[in-house]
Design a protein around this motif. Structure first.
Motif, PDB file in Angstrom:
ATOM      1  N   ALA A 258       0.840  -1.205   0.000  1.00 20.92           N
ATOM      2  CA  ALA A 258       0.000   0.000   0.000  1.00 20.92           C
ATOM      3  C   ALA A 258       0.870   1.249   0.000  1.00 20.92           C
ATOM      4  O   ALA A 258       0.635   2.194  -0.770  1.00 20.92           O
ATOM      5  CB  ALA A 258      -0.911  -0.003   1.230  1.00 20.92           C
ATOM      6  N   THR A 259       1.913   1.243   0.825  1.00 21.97           N
ATOM      7  CA  THR A 259       2.817   2.402   0.920  1.00 21.97           C
ATOM      8  C   THR A 259       3.470   2.657  -0.434  1.00 21.97           C
ATOM      9  O   THR A 259       3.602   3.811  -0.873  1.00 21.97           O
ATOM     10  CB  THR A 259       3.888   2.144   2.002  1.00 21.97           C
ATOM     11  N   GLY A 260       3.855   1.586  -1.117  1.00 25.41           N
ATOM     12  CA  GLY A 260       4.460   1.709  -2.452  1.00 25.41           C
ATOM     13  C   GLY A 260       3.484   2.321  -3.445  1.00 25.41           C
ATOM     14  O   GLY A 260       3.861   3.196  -4.227  1.00 25.41           O
ATOM     15  N   PHE A 261       2.231   1.906  -3.380  1.00 26.67           N
ATOM     16  CA  PHE A 261       1.219   2.457  -4.300  1.00 26.67           C
ATOM     17  C   PHE A 261       1.023   3.954  -4.051  1.00 26.67           C
ATOM     18  O   PHE A 261       0.895   4.738  -4.989  1.00 26.67           O
ATOM     19  CB  PHE A 261      -0.111   1.718  -4.160  1.00 26.67           C
ATOM     20  N   PHE A 262       0.984   4.353  -2.780  1.00 27.68           N
ATOM     21  CA  PHE A 262       0.784   5.776  -2.472  1.00 27.68           C
ATOM     22  C   PHE A 262       1.967   6.613  -2.975  1.00 27.68           C
ATOM     23  O   PHE A 262       1.789   7.694  -3.520  1.00 27.68           O
ATOM     24  CB  PHE A 262       0.588   5.994  -0.963  1.00 27.68           C
ATOM     25  N   LEU A 263       3.162   6.068  -2.808  1.00 30.71           N
ATOM     26  CA  LEU A 263       4.354   6.790  -3.276  1.00 30.71           C
ATOM     27  C   LEU A 263       4.306   6.913  -4.803  1.00 30.71           C
ATOM     28  O   LEU A 263       4.590   7.979  -5.363  1.00 30.71           O
ATOM     29  CB  LEU A 263       5.624   6.040  -2.835  1.00 30.71           C
ATOM     30  N   ALA A 264       3.922   5.832  -5.470  1.00 34.40           N
ATOM     31  CA  ALA A 264       3.852   5.848  -6.935  1.00 34.40           C
ATOM     32  C   ALA A 264       2.798   6.848  -7.409  1.00 34.40           C
ATOM     33  O   ALA A 264       3.020   7.589  -8.383  1.00 34.40           O
ATOM     34  CB  ALA A 264       3.527   4.451  -7.453  1.00 34.40           C
TER      35      ALA A 264
ATOM     36  N   LEU B 143      -4.188   4.952  -6.055  1.00 35.33           N
ATOM     37  CA  LEU B 143      -4.759   5.194  -4.734  1.00 35.33           C
ATOM     38  C   LEU B 143      -5.721   4.061  -4.354  1.00 35.33           C
ATOM     39  O   LEU B 143      -5.735   3.594  -3.204  1.00 35.33           O
ATOM     40  CB  LEU B 143      -5.503   6.537  -4.747  1.00 35.33           C
ATOM     41  N   LEU B 144      -6.490   3.613  -5.336  1.00 34.96           N
ATOM     42  CA  LEU B 144      -7.440   2.524  -5.096  1.00 34.96           C
ATOM     43  C   LEU B 144      -6.691   1.239  -4.736  1.00 34.96           C
ATOM     44  O   LEU B 144      -7.103   0.502  -3.824  1.00 34.96           O
ATOM     45  CB  LEU B 144      -8.299   2.312  -6.353  1.00 34.96           C
ATOM     46  N   ALA B 145      -5.581   0.998  -5.447  1.00 35.29           N
ATOM     47  CA  ALA B 145      -4.784  -0.203  -5.165  1.00 35.29           C
ATOM     48  C   ALA B 145      -4.224  -0.133  -3.742  1.00 35.29           C
ATOM     49  O   ALA B 145      -4.258  -1.112  -2.987  1.00 35.29           O
ATOM     50  CB  ALA B 145      -3.654  -0.320  -6.178  1.00 35.29           C
ATOM     51  N   GLY B 146      -3.724   1.064  -3.359  1.00 33.71           N
ATOM     52  CA  GLY B 146      -3.193   1.245  -2.000  1.00 33.71           C
ATOM     53  C   GLY B 146      -4.268   1.037  -0.960  1.00 33.71           C
ATOM     54  O   GLY B 146      -4.050   0.385   0.070  1.00 33.71           O
ATOM     55  N   PHE B 147      -5.454   1.573  -1.260  1.00 37.79           N
ATOM     56  CA  PHE B 147      -6.578   1.446  -0.328  1.00 37.79           C
ATOM     57  C   PHE B 147      -6.976  -0.027  -0.163  1.00 37.79           C
ATOM     58  O   PHE B 147      -7.253  -0.483   0.948  1.00 37.79           O
ATOM     59  CB  PHE B 147      -7.756   2.273  -0.866  1.00 37.79           C
ATOM     60  N   SER B 148      -6.977  -0.772  -1.279  1.00 35.96           N
ATOM     61  CA  SER B 148      -7.334  -2.202  -1.211  1.00 35.96           C
ATOM     62  C   SER B 148      -6.358  -2.946  -0.310  1.00 35.96           C
ATOM     63  O   SER B 148      -6.754  -3.806   0.486  1.00 35.96           O
ATOM     64  CB  SER B 148      -7.315  -2.823  -2.607  1.00 35.96           C
ATOM     65  N   CYS B 149      -5.068  -2.618  -0.435  1.00 40.41           N
ATOM     66  CA  CYS B 149      -4.056  -3.271   0.408  1.00 40.41           C
ATOM     67  C   CYS B 149      -4.278  -2.909   1.885  1.00 40.41           C
ATOM     68  O   CYS B 149      -4.119  -3.757   2.773  1.00 40.41           O
ATOM     69  CB  CYS B 149      -2.653  -2.853  -0.015  1.00 40.41           C
TER      70      CYS B 149
ATOM     71  N   MET C 175      -8.605   8.450   5.884  1.00 42.13           N
ATOM     72  CA  MET C 175      -8.413   9.609   5.010  1.00 42.13           C
ATOM     73  C   MET C 175      -8.658   9.226   3.554  1.00 42.13           C
ATOM     74  O   MET C 175      -9.354   9.934   2.814  1.00 42.13           O
ATOM     75  CB  MET C 175      -6.981  10.126   5.195  1.00 42.13           C
ATOM     76  N   VAL C 176      -8.100   8.087   3.141  1.00 43.23           N
ATOM     77  CA  VAL C 176      -8.273   7.657   1.748  1.00 43.23           C
ATOM     78  C   VAL C 176      -9.746   7.307   1.493  1.00 43.23           C
ATOM     79  O   VAL C 176     -10.304   7.657   0.451  1.00 43.23           O
ATOM     80  CB  VAL C 176      -7.342   6.469   1.418  1.00 43.23           C
ATOM     81  N   LEU C 177     -10.368   6.682   2.486  1.00 43.44           N
ATOM     82  CA  LEU C 177     -11.799   6.344   2.343  1.00 43.44           C
ATOM     83  C   LEU C 177     -12.624   7.613   2.135  1.00 43.44           C
ATOM     84  O   LEU C 177     -13.471   7.686   1.239  1.00 43.44           O
ATOM     85  CB  LEU C 177     -12.281   5.598   3.601  1.00 43.44           C
ATOM     86  N   LEU C 178     -12.346   8.639   2.944  1.00 35.11           N
ATOM     87  CA  LEU C 178     -13.103   9.884   2.831  1.00 35.11           C
ATOM     88  C   LEU C 178     -12.823  10.574   1.498  1.00 35.11           C
ATOM     89  O   LEU C 178     -13.694  11.236   0.951  1.00 35.11           O
ATOM     90  CB  LEU C 178     -12.778  10.812   4.000  1.00 35.11           C
ATOM     91  N   TYR C 179     -11.594  10.404   1.014  1.00 35.67           N
ATOM     92  CA  TYR C 179     -11.309  10.968  -0.321  1.00 35.67           C
ATOM     93  C   TYR C 179     -12.221  10.323  -1.363  1.00 35.67           C
ATOM     94  O   TYR C 179     -12.811  11.008  -2.203  1.00 35.67           O
ATOM     95  CB  TYR C 179      -9.836  10.783  -0.728  1.00 35.67           C
ATOM     96  N   PHE C 180     -12.352   8.996  -1.290  1.00 34.80           N
ATOM     97  CA  PHE C 180     -13.196   8.321  -2.277  1.00 34.80           C
ATOM     98  C   PHE C 180     -14.651   8.787  -2.143  1.00 34.80           C
ATOM     99  O   PHE C 180     -15.371   8.866  -3.126  1.00 34.80           O
ATOM    100  CB  PHE C 180     -13.118   6.796  -2.123  1.00 34.80           C
ATOM    101  N   LEU C 181     -15.071   9.106  -0.925  1.00 32.62           N
ATOM    102  CA  LEU C 181     -16.455   9.540  -0.724  1.00 32.62           C
ATOM    103  C   LEU C 181     -16.672  10.986  -1.151  1.00 32.62           C
ATOM    104  O   LEU C 181     -17.724  11.329  -1.662  1.00 32.62           O
ATOM    105  CB  LEU C 181     -16.859   9.385   0.747  1.00 32.62           C
ATOM    106  N   THR C 182     -15.673  11.850  -0.922  1.00 29.20           N
ATOM    107  CA  THR C 182     -15.877  13.277  -1.226  1.00 29.20           C
ATOM    108  C   THR C 182     -15.178  13.712  -2.512  1.00 29.20           C
ATOM    109  O   THR C 182     -15.756  14.433  -3.299  1.00 29.20           O
ATOM    110  CB  THR C 182     -15.354  14.165  -0.082  1.00 29.20           C
ATOM    111  N   GLY C 183     -13.956  13.268  -2.722  1.00 31.15           N
ATOM    112  CA  GLY C 183     -13.169  13.705  -3.886  1.00 31.15           C
ATOM    113  C   GLY C 183     -13.848  13.365  -5.188  1.00 31.15           C
ATOM    114  O   GLY C 183     -13.944  14.201  -6.090  1.00 31.15           O
ATOM    115  N   THR C 184     -14.348  12.150  -5.301  1.00 27.93           N
ATOM    116  CA  THR C 184     -14.975  11.760  -6.557  1.00 27.93           C
ATOM    117  C   THR C 184     -16.336  12.442  -6.707  1.00 27.93           C
ATOM    118  O   THR C 184     -16.713  12.843  -7.794  1.00 27.93           O
ATOM    119  CB  THR C 184     -15.134  10.231  -6.619  1.00 27.93           C
TER     120      THR C 184
END
Lengths: 259, 344
Positions: A11-17, A41-47, A78-87
């Motif tokens: 997950a950390t690798g996905f966020f950095l990428a 971001l979705l891949a990182g969130f899944s991990c 934080m990532v969950l809330l991004y998916f709820l509000t950002g999109t």
């Protein structure tokens, strides 16, 4: 390496990428396709979900028992809330800037020496668990408000100074960012209020110092909302407040992590 | 069988010449049918826009046949500044045209649709065959490729389009934005029309001459107000376009600050097109207010134009590769003319 720890490293690798991709696009002045950053971001969130699921199953409770898990949980919220509000508000680039904060939180978690060890199974009860979970989700909302606030300040400055159109084109509209700041602070304050209420339902109340700290965080964000409601706060002030206000939740996490 | 492109454009012929040779769109099917029935021509496409008249023809001896047909149709005598390209050079030229490289506004996209319409008219009139079908269909792929892999169409190149781009970066969707025109000048009208074309609604016009305000408001389906009444409208307005002929500033911080309190955080975008300026520069210091004068807008448009110029070499490299991939249209080995005719 245990599978849950491996999931967190991935997950950390996905966020950095994801962050690297956006920085690269912006620095080259190229159009930023939103879907690669979103997918990373979705891949990182899944991990992260996989990690929380494994840990939760092993612990028999919500995995927020150690500083390592707390940081991971805040990052996940934080990532969950991004998916709820950002999109929903078409703030796709917010996701790209959510990635570095998620990366920092994850890296800090992984650097903790106890990150590999599994704590003893224990059932703290419904209300303590609710209090901790809701408070950390609220921190996730405040973290995202901080990111939106910083983006607002950058975009506002560039538009005011009539320069940096290459960057301006890639950032979300200022009005959308100021709305996102407001909504995220409101969301975080409501969730934190529920978390505080849950604390007062616990059979053994948390220490006074800890409760006072949570109340202080709540007061700052509630004051921002109240000021905006009664006096009308300028979006720039709200963005500064959201950016600097997050220092307090960061300090509280730092205190917990240093324990 | 050779393919020829013969024509003239904004770069080599003034409007007085171009208008003599222009084809009305309703006449194009008959014209292209007439052209392709000429001796020496078996396929033909006519591209006629306000900036160019170009004829693409294939046949045994298309070049003299096209020119004599044009002279006869428009009763031309004397020399005309036609450019001529053959085979691969004609292909290069067409690819450059559909990519917007030969347009007056470098990188503009309208020409792509215009060439597509011209080809469609010729195709339905039955005047295209194997060669021109292949050439035009490939040109549309090249046009898309150039646009997708370079920055030739990125950014805004006119004051109106810069204003729209900035408004979108301030408000996002322009559907709910309300626009007020202070002064009824032509440039502010065009700016407002650009915003309207992107969905801006509720146009309010205020002018010292109320009759002129009413006239412009009617033209833009808006509402006219007396000039003294504009400060009361600021709270309800998102974009102010000011272009009065006043010798002094008209909009001051005192007009904006009280209105902002009632806007509840919604930003205000002020476009000052007037010279001398209508808006006190101190207005830009107010949080949530974005003030752009004509120099600021021109400067952004100029930066974009310069960036597009820098992209020409990349676009030409793509076009060169694509012409090479067409064995039927090889360019002349030496001294091939440039496919674009931009003024120096």
């Amino acid at each position: 390496m245990s599978p849950d720890r491996a999931a967190l490293f991935t997950a950390t690798g996905f966020f950095l990428a994801g962050f690297g991709y956006t920085v690269r696009s912006l620095s080259r002045g190229k159009p930023t396709a939103t879907w690669p950053a979103f997918l990373l971001l979705l891949a990182g969130f899944s991990c992260q979900c996989a990690f929380l699921l494994w840990r939760g199953r092993d612990l028999g409770r919500c995995p927020i028992t150690t500083p390592f898990e707390l940081l991971t949980f805040v990052s996940w919220a934080m990532v969950l809330l991004y998916f709820l509000t950002g999109t929903a508000y078409r703030l796709s680039l917010l996701g790209a800037f959510t990635a570095p904060l998620a990366f920092v939180l994850q890296s800090t978690a992984l650097l903790k020496p106890e990150s590999a060890a599994l704590p003893a199974r224990s059932r703290p009860g419904f209300w303590p668990e609710m209090h901790a979970t809701l408070s950390l989700i609220a921190y996730g909302a405040f973290a995202l408000a901080c990111v939106a606030g910083i983006l607002y300040l950058i975009q506002d400055r560039l538009l005011k100074r009539h320069r940096g159109m290459q960057v301006v084109r890639h950032l979300p509209p200022v009005h959308h960012l100021s709305q996102a700041v407001h909504r995220l602070i409101l969301t975080g304050t409501i969730i934190l209020s529920s978390g505080i209420l849950a604390a007062y339902q616990m059979p053994n109340r948390p220490p006074v110092g800890k409760l006072a700290f949570v109340w202080a965080i709540w007061s700052i964000y509630a004051a921002i909302l109240a000021y905006d409601h009664w006096r009308g706060m300028s979006p720039r002030k709200a963005a500064w407040a959201a950016s600097l206000g997050f220092l307090l939740p960061i300090i509280s996490l730092w205190v917990v992590v240093r324990r | 069988m050779p393919v020829v492109c013969l024509g003239l454009s904004h770069s080599n012929a003034p409007v007085e010449v171009r208008e003599r040779l222009a084809f009305a769109s309703r006449d194009l099917p008959d014209a292209v049918a007439s052209l392709s029935s000429q001796q020496g021509i078996s396929e033909a496409v006519i591209v006629s826009t306000c900036n160019r008249i170009e004829i693409y023809a294939a046949g045994d001896s298309p070049s003299p046949a096209v020119e004599s047909w044009l002279r006869l149709r428009f009763q031309l005598d004397g020399d005309l500044p036609f450019f001529r390209h053959t085979d691969g050079d004609a292909a290069s030229h067409l690819f450059a045209v559909v990519s917007g490289l030969d347009s007056m506004v470098l990188g503009e996209t309208e020409i792509f649709g215009q060439v597509k319409d011209a080809y469609s008219t010729a195709h339905s009139s039955g005047t295209t065959g194997r060669l021109l079908n292949k050439l035009f269909q490939h040109s549309f792929r090249v046009g898309k490729m150039v646009r997708n892999s370079t920055d030739i169409q990125r950014g805004s190149t006119s004051v109106g389009s810069v204003a729209v781009e900035l408004a979108e970066k301030i408000f996002g969707d322009l559907k709910e934005t309300r626009v007020m025109l202070l002064g009824a000048g032509d440039m502010s009208r065009r700016c407002a029309q650009s915003l309207q074309s992107r969905g801006a609604s509720a146009i309010v016009v205020s002018n010292r001459s109320y009759d002129r305000a009413v006239e412009l408001a009617a033209e833009m389906s808006g509402r006219a107000i007396l000039f003294d009444a504009w400060p009361a409208e600021v709270a309800e307005t998102d974009v102010i376009i000011s272009s009065t002929a006043a010798p002094h500033t008209v909009i001051h911080p005192d007009h904006v600050l009280p209105a902002l309190r009632r806007r509840r955080g919604r930003p205000l975008f002020i476009i000052d097109i007037a010279v001398p300026r209508d808006v006190d520069p101190a207005v830009n210091n107010i949080p949530g207010v974005y003030l752009y004068d004509i120099d600021a807008l021109e400067s952004i448009a100029g930066e974009t134009r310069a960036r597009r110029e820098q992209e020409i070499a990349r676009c030409l490299a793509i076009i060169k590769d694509q012409v090479r991939s067409l064995p039927l249209f090889q360019p002349s080995p030496d001294g091939a003319p440039s496919p674009i005719h931009r003024p120096a």
